[in-house]
Design a protein around this motif. Structure first.
Motif, PDB file in Angstrom:
ATOM      1  N   ASP A   1       3.796   8.663   2.139  1.00  0.00           N
ATOM      2  CA  ASP A   1       3.751   7.271   1.653  1.00  0.00           C
ATOM      3  C   ASP A   1       3.372   7.192   0.176  1.00  0.00           C
ATOM      4  O   ASP A   1       3.907   6.367  -0.563  1.00  0.00           O
ATOM      5  CB  ASP A   1       2.740   6.448   2.475  1.00  0.00           C
ATOM      6  CG  ASP A   1       3.208   6.239   3.905  1.00  0.00           C
ATOM      7  OD1 ASP A   1       4.372   6.547   4.203  1.00  0.00           O
ATOM      8  OD2 ASP A   1       2.393   5.767   4.728  1.00  0.00           O
TER       9      ASP A   1
ATOM     10  N   GLU B   1       5.703   5.598  -2.676  1.00  0.00           N
ATOM     11  CA  GLU B   1       5.260   4.351  -3.341  1.00  0.00           C
ATOM     12  C   GLU B   1       4.760   4.566  -4.760  1.00  0.00           C
ATOM     13  O   GLU B   1       4.936   3.722  -5.609  1.00  0.00           O
ATOM     14  CB  GLU B   1       4.099   3.734  -2.544  1.00  0.00           C
ATOM     15  CG  GLU B   1       4.514   3.151  -1.239  1.00  0.00           C
ATOM     16  CD  GLU B   1       4.734   1.649  -1.301  1.00  0.00           C
ATOM     17  OE1 GLU B   1       4.178   0.997  -2.198  1.00  0.00           O
ATOM     18  OE2 GLU B   1       5.464   1.148  -0.430  1.00  0.00           O
TER      19      GLU B   1
ATOM     20  N   LYS C   1      -1.824   5.247  -0.861  1.00  0.00           N
ATOM     21  CA  LYS C   1      -1.135   4.257  -1.710  1.00  0.00           C
ATOM     22  C   LYS C   1      -1.908   2.942  -1.825  1.00  0.00           C
ATOM     23  O   LYS C   1      -1.826   2.254  -2.840  1.00  0.00           O
ATOM     24  CB  LYS C   1       0.285   4.003  -1.194  1.00  0.00           C
ATOM     25  CG  LYS C   1       0.344   3.354   0.181  1.00  0.00           C
ATOM     26  CD  LYS C   1       1.774   3.103   0.610  1.00  0.00           C
ATOM     27  CE  LYS C   1       1.887   2.579   2.028  1.00  0.00           C
ATOM     28  NZ  LYS C   1       1.156   1.350   2.335  1.00  0.00           N
TER      29      LYS C   1
END
Ligand SMILES: CC(C)(COP(=O)(O)OP(=O)(O)OC[C@H]1O[C@@H](n2cnc3c(N)ncnc32)[C@H](O)[C@@H]1OP(=O)(O)O)[C@@H](O)C(=O)NCCC(=O)NCCS
Length: 155
Positions: free
Chosen positions: A22, A26, A87
């Motif tokens: 992730d 991101e 993130k």
């Protein structure tokens, strides 16, 4: 924010690999192409490699309220190989906390220098912590070229 730092265990692998995937998608996507991001994030699927890293390396996780919000690991005593923050928890001092413990471990093991290969994304963080850029380089991962920086610091 309450952060606890502890050594990783193999039970942490699902959370670590989700965070890794992730964060790359991101956060690193600001500096790397879709193809690079896909190749890099696919590294999350190699469970055996993560198990080996946790079992063989000095591998730390940062936890807040039972959620892993960051991790870091050290290879070959003074080569800092991985540093990722969740993130949703960027710029809250988590990487700085992990780095402080990693640097202490390197010093306690008797090394005066710490080295790392760092992403374009992470370079401002390392510069903020007094790392010097030794060179800009191209690294090949599964046939895809990535630009990153070799950095070091005298402890
Ligand atoms: C690089 C990374 C680990 C930093 O984690 P973090 O927990 O957000 O960092 P910190 O909050 O401890 O940052 C401390 C200081 O570093 C500097 N810094 C961190 N991220 C920065 C950014 N994106 N741009 C500019 N300066 C930055 C700032 O001076 C910051 O202090 P401030 O927030 O008070 O201004 C995180 O952004 C990350 O996970 N990046 C993606 C993964 C990655 O590229 N890892 C390296 C792989 S080689």
């Amino acid at each position: 924010m309450d952060i606890e730092i502890r050594q990783a265990t193999v039970e942490d692998i699902p959370e670590i690999t989700t965070l890794f995937r992730d964060t790359i998608r991101e956060v690193n996507s600001k500096h790397y192409s879709d193809k690079q991001i896909q190749t890099w994030a696919d590294g999350a699927n190699d469970t055996q490699k993560w198990e080996d890293r946790i079992n063989r390396l000095y591998f730390l996780v940062a936890e807040s309220h039972n959620t892993i919000v960051g991790f870091a690991y050290l290879k070959n005593c003074n080569y800092f190989d991985g540093l990722f923050v969740h993130k949703d928890f960027q710029r809250q001092g988590i990487a700085s906390k992990l780095l402080r413990i990693i640097e202490s471990k390197v010093m306690m093991d008797g090394f005066e220098k710490i080295k790392s290969d760092v992403s374009i994304t992470a370079l401002p963080f390392f510069e903020d912590h007094y790392y010097d850029v030794i060179k800009k380089q191209k690294k090949i991962l599964k046939g895809i070229t990535f630009e990153n920086y070799v950095v070091s610091k005298t402890l």
